[in-house]
Design an enzyme around this catalytic site. Structure first.
Site, PDB file in Angstrom:
ATOM      1  N   LEU A   1       0.826  -1.211   0.000  1.00 51.16           N
ATOM      2  CA  LEU A   1       0.000   0.000   0.000  1.00 51.16           C
ATOM      3  C   LEU A   1       0.862   1.263   0.000  1.00 51.16           C
ATOM      4  O   LEU A   1       0.344   2.352  -0.164  1.00 51.16           O
ATOM      5  CB  LEU A   1      -0.965   0.002   1.195  1.00 51.16           C
ATOM      6  CG  LEU A   1      -2.030  -1.115   1.186  1.00 51.16           C
ATOM      7  CD1 LEU A   1      -2.926  -1.007   2.409  1.00 51.16           C
ATOM      8  CD2 LEU A   1      -2.868  -1.074  -0.090  1.00 51.16           C
TER       9      LEU A   1
ATOM     10  N   HIS B   1      10.557 -13.973   1.482  1.00 52.59           N
ATOM     11  CA  HIS B   1      10.823 -13.679   0.067  1.00 52.59           C
ATOM     12  C   HIS B   1      12.103 -14.456  -0.253  1.00 52.59           C
ATOM     13  O   HIS B   1      13.182 -14.078   0.196  1.00 52.59           O
ATOM     14  CB  HIS B   1      11.009 -12.169  -0.079  1.00 52.59           C
ATOM     15  CG  HIS B   1      11.482 -11.724  -1.429  1.00 52.59           C
ATOM     16  ND1 HIS B   1      10.788 -10.825  -2.190  1.00 52.59           N
ATOM     17  CD2 HIS B   1      12.581 -12.040  -2.150  1.00 52.59           C
ATOM     18  CE1 HIS B   1      11.444 -10.607  -3.327  1.00 52.59           C
ATOM     19  NE2 HIS B   1      12.539 -11.338  -3.325  1.00 52.59           N
TER      20      HIS B   1
ATOM     21  N   ASP C   1       0.655  -9.572  -4.611  1.00 52.44           N
ATOM     22  CA  ASP C   1       1.901  -8.803  -4.605  1.00 52.44           C
ATOM     23  C   ASP C   1       1.688  -7.464  -5.321  1.00 52.44           C
ATOM     24  O   ASP C   1       2.559  -6.983  -6.051  1.00 52.44           O
ATOM     25  CB  ASP C   1       3.057  -9.591  -5.235  1.00 52.44           C
ATOM     26  CG  ASP C   1       4.423  -8.995  -4.882  1.00 52.44           C
ATOM     27  OD1 ASP C   1       4.475  -7.998  -4.127  1.00 52.44           O
ATOM     28  OD2 ASP C   1       5.434  -9.526  -5.367  1.00 52.44           O
TER      29      ASP C   1
ATOM     30  N   ASN D   1       7.612  -2.910   3.854  1.00 50.99           N
ATOM     31  CA  ASN D   1       8.681  -2.110   3.230  1.00 50.99           C
ATOM     32  C   ASN D   1       8.219  -0.699   2.885  1.00 50.99           C
ATOM     33  O   ASN D   1       8.263  -0.259   1.744  1.00 50.99           O
ATOM     34  CB  ASN D   1       9.267  -2.821   2.008  1.00 50.99           C
ATOM     35  CG  ASN D   1       8.246  -3.121   0.931  1.00 50.99           C
ATOM     36  OD1 ASN D   1       7.037  -3.058   1.175  1.00 50.99           O
ATOM     37  ND2 ASN D   1       8.716  -3.449  -0.257  1.00 50.99           N
TER      38      ASN D   1
END
Lengths: 313, 434
Positions: free
Chosen positions: B66, B183, B309, B97
């Site tokens: 977002l 990840h 994603d 992040n």
């Protein structure tokens, strides 16, 4: 011909022959006292160089000027590019100025392709990142055909850092298209693992290959630090893959030594080898102008025979 | 504000958790489901005709960016949740992040507050595994867990050393149901990479990363989950080998789950031949065989969830040279239609399984108890009503602030008609209600 020249995949074998034949007719222009034909009078060619390349830029500039086009050189240093203008905005600016053709050199693979989305003019790839350098491949094909009389069946070894070489890609695609027999030679780390799917052969042993070559084409070895992870040392590279006097003796008589320049003398090619008669590196440079004239002429649809001097192509 | 008294009449109700797939009426009032059955009399309720449509639990995205705080030029919590609602989502999990990184409870609280102000989707912030996503010092997982954070991830980056990940998996065991989401990417193998390494990267002259860059880390992480008994989630699986590793780990009884993105289920490395920066994603699009293995893994449940994603980037960032463009595609508005078009329509995945992977399965991983069904009396009314047949083409402008969609120009089938968040319509008749 395709509208643009972005990759050797954009041209057919027939196109290649047409380009080389047209170049042959332009070759003579360069030998005249007044080296100029009016074929592209009033057309504008922009050299958009994001990467320093004096020889390619000058070659394109001369080619366009000999065809009487207006030439604008747009280099990354000292222009809006160095002020952070995006490729797209630069493209739109050139578009607004009426560029009929844009010759682009860029360090990013695929930039010429992207440019075609933003401009209406013809785009010529003068080298993009580690992708392709089709005009180099075409001038090399011209030189091989001129010296050896054919392309089909020619046995060509391309030696060095194929992985990062746009010249190797374009030349491989072009030679395979023309029916030549290509062998990529170099350290295994510098040959793309899937290269055999290009229709070429791969060898890691230069000595074994040399006796079967009509052309030994040497690539420039990048000796920047980040490239050195691929082989132990420049010294070992030169020992295994450098073309020296004793290796030249393995080449069949009449075979050619080629290099796209600029050379690292003493690394991929020994100094005295570069100066041998079978080394045609200067011919490559001279032919480059004629081939680029042919490409500009064919892409921009100049009326052939304008002024009647350009031969019969 | 929409009416809090709604009767969805005659839709095909697919409720994967309850195992329901039948035409039924669903009555929603005051935020909860008050009745499910046939021939319901809604009395004063607003009627939403569901003939030919599908009603299912609202979709849940366990992997969203977002961008707020810090990158509001790409997306905000408001615009991102608006895009989520448009895509049929009622819950999203924004990754850590941001700037500042969501590595302590104050950033989590800030994200939650902004989401509550927007009121367009329930937002479950993901906390960072390590401080600043730097891969060295564990973030305050305990404090964030106490604040209700369930999933922790350094997404965008792989936890670089086995030692740090081991500690994270072990430390997290102290907190209920906390999930460490990785990840998986060996940074030394992927350094400088622009796409999957293979014949396409060789021909396009783009630096590649082999599937082994992912597989090696998936293998490492599975062994660490085995060692620690920790709860591991594998983000955006992209390679056939990784699917097989997850399959075996599950067979061994490890506590592991996995997700796949819509774009990895559709596109392959060859689709980059036009240097379309919207298809530059990380992990990269791999081969046809990889894509097929992902589809198979999703169908058989090896891969639990479809996660978007959703990675918005500003136009000028993507309209750049390929190697300068940041990786990522937006996905919230297209995920359902892509699943219907590319998985359900060709018969690769059943409709109930596709919906499970978009709602109830991710809701379980996320611990989003109000979401993912079952659609039963007394349950929070988080639902989506969609037309499985409507055709449309993905084109900008999007609801998202960004328009970097890998799916631009693609003909899709299936479109959201209504999204219901805690009993209120955020989308009605295919349009935002506010």
């Amino acid at each position: 011909m395709n509208e643009h020249l972005l990759s050797m995949h954009d041209v057919t074998a027939d196109d290649v022959i047409r380009i080389l034949d047209t170049a042959e007719s332009f070759r003579e222009v360069g030998t005249r006292v007044i080296k100029k034909v009016p074929a592209l009078r009033g057309r504008t060619v922009v050299n958009l160089f994001y990467e320093n390349s004096t020889r390619t830029r000058i070659s394109f500039e001369l080619a366009a000027k000999r065809l009487s086009a207006d030439v604008i050189n747009f280099s990354s240093g000292g222009s809006s590019v160095s002020k952070g203008e995006s490729l797209k905005d630069t493209a739109l600016t050139l578009q607004a100025m009426g560029a009929d053709a844009i010759v682009i050199r860029h360090s990013s693979s695929g930039s010429p392709f992207q440019l075609t989305r933003w401009v209406r003019g013809h785009v010529l790839n003068a080298g993009d990142g580690t992708h392709e350098h089709p005009t180099q491949a075409l001038l090399d094909l011209y030189t091989m055909r001129e010296r050896l009389g054919r392309l089909e069946g020619l046995r060509v070894g391309i030696v060095g850092d194929v992985l990062h070489s746009r010249v190797a890609r374009s030349l491989s695609f072009g030679l395979v298209k023309m029916g030549a027999d290509v062998t990529l030679v170099g350290p295994a780390t510098l040959i793309p693992p899937d290269a055999p799917q290009w229709g070429v052969q791969v060898s890691y042993d230069l000595d074994e290959v040399l006796s079967k070559l009509d052309v030994c084409y040497l690539l420039r070895v990048q000796t920047e630090r980040q490239r050195l992870e691929y082989f132990p040392s420049v010294r070992e590279y030169a020992r295994l893959f450098g073309l020296n006097r004793s290796r030249v003796r393995l080449l069949p008589e009449g075979s050619l030594i080629m290099h796209p320049g600029p050379m690292n003398r003493g690394v991929e090619i020994d100094s005295d080898v570069a100066d041998l008669p079978q080394s045609v590196i200067e011919d490559q440079v001279t032919n480059g102008i004629a081939v680029r004239m042919a490409l500009l002429y064919l892409l921009l649809g100049g009326r052939h025979g304008d002024g009647g001097e350009a031969g019969d192509g | 504000m929409a009416s809090p008294d709604l009767l969805f009449r005659g839709a095909r109700v697919i409720d994967p958790r309850a195992g329901r797939d039948e035409v039924a009426d669903v009555h929603v009032r005051d935020g909860i489901v008050v009745d499910v059955g046939s021939g319901l009399d809604g009395a004063s309720a607003e009627i939403v005709e569901g003939d030919g449509l599908v009603l299912t639990p609202g979709l849940v995205d366990i992997h969203t960016h977002l961008r707020e705080p810090g990158f509001e030029q790409k997306e905000t919590i408001e615009t991102g949740t608006r895009a989520a609602a448009a895509g049929g989502y009622t819950a999203v999990a924004p990754m850590a992040n941001t700037d500042p990184v969501a590595d302590d409870a104050s950033v989590i609280a800030e994200v939650r507050a902004a989401a509550a102000r927007a009121g367009l989707a329930d937002v479950f912030p993901v906390g960072a595994i390590t401080k600043g996503l730097e891969g060295e010092v564990l973030a305050e997982i305990g404090e964030m867990a106490a604040a209700g954070v369930r999933v922790f991830s350094d997404d965008g980056r792989c936890v670089p050393t086995a030692r740090t990940l081991r500690n994270a998996l072990t430390y997290a065991r102290a907190f209920d149901d906390v999930v460490i989401a990785e990840h998986c990417e060996d940074a030394s193998l992927s350094r400088g990479q622009q796409m999957h390494e293979g014949i396409s990267s060789s021909s396009l002259g783009l630096a590649g990363q082999p599937g082994a860059a992912e597989d090696a880390i998936v293998y490492r992480d599975i062994e660490l989950a085995r060692l620690t008994g920790g709860r591991l989630h594998i983000c955006h699986v992209s390679s056939a080998r990784s699917v097989e590793l997850v399959r075996r780990a599950k067979a061994d009884g490890l506590r592991i789950s996995a997700e796949v993105t819509p774009h990895h289920l559709v596109f392959i490395d060859e689709d980059l031949r036009t240097y379309d920066t919207n298809k530059k994603v990380n992990p990269p699009l791999r081969t046809e065989a990889d894509r097929d293995a992902l589809r198979e893994g999703l169908a058989d449940g090896t891969i639990d969830a479809i996660a978007t994603d959703h990675a918005p980037h500003a136009v000028e960032e993507k309209e750049a040279e390929f190697d300068r463009a940041p990786p990522g595609t937006i996905g919230l508005e297209t995920a359902l239609a892509v699943a219907l078009t590319d998985l359900v329509a060709p018969g690769l995945v059943s409709l109930p399984r596709a919906l499970e992977s978009l709602s109830s399965a991710p809701a379980l991983i996320l611990g989003a108890r109000d979401h993912g069904g079952p659609i039963e009396v007394g349950r929070p009314a988080n639902l989506v009503l969609f037309d499985p047949e409507e055709r449309w083409t993905a084109e900008p402008p999007f609801v998202s602030r960004s328009r970097n969609s890998a799916f631009i120009g693609r003909e899709l089938r299936g479109r959201v008609r209504s999204t219901v968040l805690h009993g209120e319509l955020t989308i009605a008749e295919g349009k935002a209600t506010r």
